[in-house]
Design a protein around this motif. Sequence first.
Motif, PDB file in Angstrom:
ATOM      1  N   ASP A   1      -6.868  13.028  13.374  1.00 57.86           N
ATOM      2  CA  ASP A   1      -8.148  12.368  13.681  1.00 57.86           C
ATOM      3  C   ASP A   1      -8.449  12.387  15.177  1.00 57.86           C
ATOM      4  O   ASP A   1      -9.584  12.623  15.587  1.00 57.86           O
ATOM      5  CB  ASP A   1      -8.144  10.919  13.162  1.00 57.86           C
ATOM      6  CG  ASP A   1      -8.074  10.855  11.639  1.00 57.86           C
ATOM      7  OD1 ASP A   1      -8.417  11.866  10.983  1.00 57.86           O
ATOM      8  OD2 ASP A   1      -7.656   9.812  11.099  1.00 57.86           O
TER       9      ASP A   1
ATOM     10  N   GLY B   1      -1.699  11.562  10.464  1.00 61.49           N
ATOM     11  CA  GLY B   1      -3.138  11.551  10.194  1.00 61.49           C
ATOM     12  C   GLY B   1      -3.922  11.117  11.429  1.00 61.49           C
ATOM     13  O   GLY B   1      -5.020  11.617  11.703  1.00 61.49           O
TER      14      GLY B   1
ATOM     15  N   ASP C   1      -8.230  20.969   8.418  1.00 63.14           N
ATOM     16  CA  ASP C   1      -7.687  21.741   7.295  1.00 63.14           C
ATOM     17  C   ASP C   1      -8.593  22.948   7.004  1.00 63.14           C
ATOM     18  O   ASP C   1      -8.142  24.095   6.925  1.00 63.14           O
ATOM     19  CB  ASP C   1      -7.613  20.799   6.075  1.00 63.14           C
ATOM     20  CG  ASP C   1      -6.874  21.393   4.881  1.00 63.14           C
ATOM     21  OD1 ASP C   1      -6.579  22.595   4.900  1.00 63.14           O
ATOM     22  OD2 ASP C   1      -6.601  20.638   3.923  1.00 63.14           O
TER      23      ASP C   1
ATOM     24  N   SER D   1      -0.020   9.490   6.337  1.00 66.51           N
ATOM     25  CA  SER D   1      -1.428   9.100   6.237  1.00 66.51           C
ATOM     26  C   SER D   1      -1.977   8.809   7.623  1.00 66.51           C
ATOM     27  O   SER D   1      -1.363   9.155   8.634  1.00 66.51           O
ATOM     28  CB  SER D   1      -1.536   7.858   5.347  1.00 66.51           C
ATOM     29  OG  SER D   1      -0.956   6.763   6.010  1.00 66.51           O
ATOM     30  N   GLY D   2      -3.143   8.140   7.657  1.00 69.49           N
ATOM     31  CA  GLY D   2      -3.736   7.805   8.937  1.00 69.49           C
ATOM     32  C   GLY D   2      -2.948   6.728   9.671  1.00 69.49           C
ATOM     33  O   GLY D   2      -2.984   6.636  10.897  1.00 69.49           O
ATOM     34  N   GLY D   3      -2.224   5.915   8.927  1.00 68.55           N
ATOM     35  CA  GLY D   3      -1.487   4.816   9.550  1.00 68.55           C
ATOM     36  C   GLY D   3       0.021   5.000   9.520  1.00 68.55           C
ATOM     37  O   GLY D   3       0.742   4.279  10.212  1.00 68.55           O
TER      38      GLY D   3
ATOM     39  N   HIS E   1       1.066   4.547  -2.565  1.00 65.72           N
ATOM     40  CA  HIS E   1       1.021   5.999  -2.321  1.00 65.72           C
ATOM     41  C   HIS E   1       2.173   6.705  -3.049  1.00 65.72           C
ATOM     42  O   HIS E   1       1.991   7.794  -3.594  1.00 65.72           O
ATOM     43  CB  HIS E   1       1.103   6.287  -0.821  1.00 65.72           C
ATOM     44  CG  HIS E   1      -0.231   6.213  -0.119  1.00 65.72           C
ATOM     45  ND1 HIS E   1      -1.296   6.988  -0.487  1.00 65.72           N
ATOM     46  CD2 HIS E   1      -0.659   5.455   0.930  1.00 65.72           C
ATOM     47  CE1 HIS E   1      -2.334   6.723   0.315  1.00 65.72           C
ATOM     48  NE2 HIS E   1      -1.971   5.792   1.175  1.00 65.72           N
TER      49      HIS E   1
ATOM     50  N   GLY F   1      -2.875  10.386   2.724  1.00 66.49           N
ATOM     51  CA  GLY F   1      -4.026  11.237   3.022  1.00 66.49           C
ATOM     52  C   GLY F   1      -3.678  12.642   3.507  1.00 66.49           C
ATOM     53  O   GLY F   1      -4.300  13.618   3.078  1.00 66.49           O
ATOM     54  N   VAL F   2      -2.688  12.758   4.400  1.00 66.41           N
ATOM     55  CA  VAL F   2      -2.362  14.074   4.969  1.00 66.41           C
ATOM     56  C   VAL F   2      -1.733  14.999   3.921  1.00 66.41           C
ATOM     57  O   VAL F   2      -1.751  16.223   4.069  1.00 66.41           O
ATOM     58  CB  VAL F   2      -1.459  13.914   6.227  1.00 66.41           C
ATOM     59  CG1 VAL F   2      -1.159  15.263   6.872  1.00 66.41           C
ATOM     60  CG2 VAL F   2      -2.124  12.992   7.248  1.00 66.41           C
TER      61      VAL F   2
ATOM     62  N   HIS G   1       0.817  -1.212   0.000  1.00 65.61           N
ATOM     63  CA  HIS G   1       0.000   0.000   0.000  1.00 65.61           C
ATOM     64  C   HIS G   1       0.860   1.277   0.000  1.00 65.61           C
ATOM     65  O   HIS G   1       0.529   2.265  -0.663  1.00 65.61           O
ATOM     66  CB  HIS G   1      -0.898  -0.042   1.247  1.00 65.61           C
ATOM     67  CG  HIS G   1      -1.822   1.115   1.387  1.00 65.61           C
ATOM     68  ND1 HIS G   1      -3.004   1.212   0.703  1.00 65.61           N
ATOM     69  CD2 HIS G   1      -1.729   2.251   2.131  1.00 65.61           C
ATOM     70  CE1 HIS G   1      -3.614   2.339   1.023  1.00 65.61           C
ATOM     71  NE2 HIS G   1      -2.854   2.999   1.889  1.00 65.61           N
TER      72      HIS G   1
ATOM     73  N   ALA H   1      -3.022  15.790   1.387  1.00 62.55           N
ATOM     74  CA  ALA H   1      -4.122  16.614   0.859  1.00 62.55           C
ATOM     75  C   ALA H   1      -4.207  17.943   1.610  1.00 62.55           C
ATOM     76  O   ALA H   1      -4.902  18.849   1.183  1.00 62.55           O
ATOM     77  CB  ALA H   1      -5.447  15.862   0.992  1.00 62.55           C
ATOM     78  N   ASN H   2      -3.501  18.062   2.735  1.00 61.96           N
ATOM     79  CA  ASN H   2      -3.616  19.258   3.579  1.00 61.96           C
ATOM     80  C   ASN H   2      -3.079  20.518   2.891  1.00 61.96           C
ATOM     81  O   ASN H   2      -1.922  20.552   2.447  1.00 61.96           O
ATOM     82  CB  ASN H   2      -2.860  19.011   4.898  1.00 61.96           C
ATOM     83  CG  ASN H   2      -3.067  20.128   5.878  1.00 61.96           C
ATOM     84  OD1 ASN H   2      -2.321  21.101   5.897  1.00 61.96           O
ATOM     85  ND2 ASN H   2      -4.108  20.012   6.675  1.00 61.96           N
TER      86      ASN H   2
ATOM     87  N   GLY I   1      -8.690  15.080   9.575  1.00 68.75           N
ATOM     88  CA  GLY I   1      -7.787  15.871   8.728  1.00 68.75           C
ATOM     89  C   GLY I   1      -8.498  16.910   7.862  1.00 68.75           C
ATOM     90  O   GLY I   1      -8.199  18.107   7.951  1.00 68.75           O
ATOM     91  N   PRO I   2      -9.456  16.485   7.032  1.00 66.01           N
ATOM     92  CA  PRO I   2     -10.085  17.455   6.133  1.00 66.01           C
ATOM     93  C   PRO I   2     -10.793  18.591   6.878  1.00 66.01           C
ATOM     94  O   PRO I   2     -10.725  19.744   6.465  1.00 66.01           O
ATOM     95  CB  PRO I   2     -11.095  16.603   5.349  1.00 66.01           C
ATOM     96  CG  PRO I   2     -10.585  15.209   5.453  1.00 66.01           C
ATOM     97  CD  PRO I   2      -9.885  15.115   6.767  1.00 66.01           C
TER      98      PRO I   2
ATOM     99  N   THR J   1      -5.492  10.468  -0.971  1.00 71.37           N
ATOM    100  CA  THR J   1      -6.113   9.496  -0.070  1.00 71.37           C
ATOM    101  C   THR J   1      -6.212   8.141  -0.795  1.00 71.37           C
ATOM    102  O   THR J   1      -5.918   8.037  -1.982  1.00 71.37           O
ATOM    103  CB  THR J   1      -7.504   9.992   0.378  1.00 71.37           C
ATOM    104  OG1 THR J   1      -8.197  10.451  -0.774  1.00 71.37           O
ATOM    105  CG2 THR J   1      -7.390  11.143   1.354  1.00 71.37           C
ATOM    106  N   ASP J   2      -6.654   7.122  -0.057  1.00 67.50           N
ATOM    107  CA  ASP J   2      -6.613   5.759  -0.600  1.00 67.50           C
ATOM    108  C   ASP J   2      -7.423   5.601  -1.885  1.00 67.50           C
ATOM    109  O   ASP J   2      -8.556   6.076  -1.975  1.00 67.50           O
ATOM    110  CB  ASP J   2      -7.116   4.771   0.464  1.00 67.50           C
ATOM    111  CG  ASP J   2      -6.110   4.636   1.600  1.00 67.50           C
ATOM    112  OD1 ASP J   2      -4.967   5.123   1.440  1.00 67.50           O
ATOM    113  OD2 ASP J   2      -6.468   4.040   2.631  1.00 67.50           O
TER     114      ASP J   2
END
Length: 377
Positions: A176, A172, A193, A142-144, A116, A313-314, A112, A316-317, A189-190, A344-345
Amino acid sequence: MAYVLGIESSCDETGAAVVRAGEEIVSNVVASQIATHQPFGGVVPELASREHLRAIVPVVRQALEMAGRPLAAIDAIAVTRGPGLAGALLVGVSYAKALAYALDKPLIAVNHLEGHIHAVLLEEKQKGNHEVHFPVLALVVSGGHTHLYLAMEKEDGWTYQNIGRTRDDAAGEAFDKVAKLLGLPYPGGPIVDRLSRHGDPRAVKFGSAQIKHANRGDARDRSRVWFDFSYSGIKTAVLRYVETHAMQPAIEARRRKLVPVAKPSVEEVLETCDKQTLDLVASFQRAMVEDLVSKTLLAAGEVGASTLFVTGGVAANSELRETFERDAAQRGLPVFFPSRPLSTDNAAMIAAAAYPKFLARDFAPADFSAEASLPLG
Ligand code: KG4
Ligand code: ZN
């Protein structure tokens, strides 16, 4: 020209995409589970698996329809093997295996995180930029994960060296968790932001001790350069601020108002936030961004990176993008991000990362399995 069908199910998005030759997105479908997990303030693994089971067949079907290609006109099937939630990964892996077996097509297992990284490359190629200079330093945030990889292109594919990672929470995850403790919707996150634009990022000072630690070096191999991130301290600092400034009643009121709403709009959330909350949110984001950017640029200098990728994902900030662009430009370092939908995924990144493996005939054996903590490099 090879057409790869990518399948992604590692966390809370079910994705399928058709990508031509690792450089053109022919279709890209993502079914988000945000509405399912929102009432819980985070991903519930059992619910994620169930939702993937529901979504996988229609999502793959839709990706093929949008690409105008039946399964018979697909050259290989790529799937996320890990890292991610075990049950969620298993849905994608089992489905991809069954498809590959039934159709007698090659199956490609993709990490994964490598996906990315390839999201950036895919879009650069799609824009006609084939000039990426190596070594590439990739921040996967990202979140993980908050991981730094030094990536090189070799004849038979890419190689990755992990040169840094978070010691505790991923960036991330910090977004969260802070959003959750402030009664803001999931994913944090979104919304952080968007809200940060309305607050003063200098209002709350987070001491350097809360997010900065001396690099401890890699415990396994002290000869390697190593860069640590750590984001559990700043989350605790936000919690302490909330407690010492008696913000709890307002947070409870916000939570009561927003929890029943499946997808609250920014305006609806903004209505529930006073200046103190907006200032805290903006200050938190500024501290996160400054730490991510300064450590990554420090690493880029020390390892002699020629190009910077910022993905996950982050990535995107908005403030993270602006700060990276400004500070990397000052050093003459080219920095690339995926577009927001590809940060994001998604499964397009999985199909793109599979392409060099397709060329190298690096296919997965029929008995490979999902791996929740699959390392990269
Ligand atoms: O890459 P991703 O979709 O899933 C994982 O592999 O983890 O990343 C999801 C993470 C979440 O923690 C979410 O809050 C964060 O990315 N995120 C953002 C933004 N958009 C998504 N964080 C900060 N600012 C954003 N605009
Ligand atoms: Zn991801």
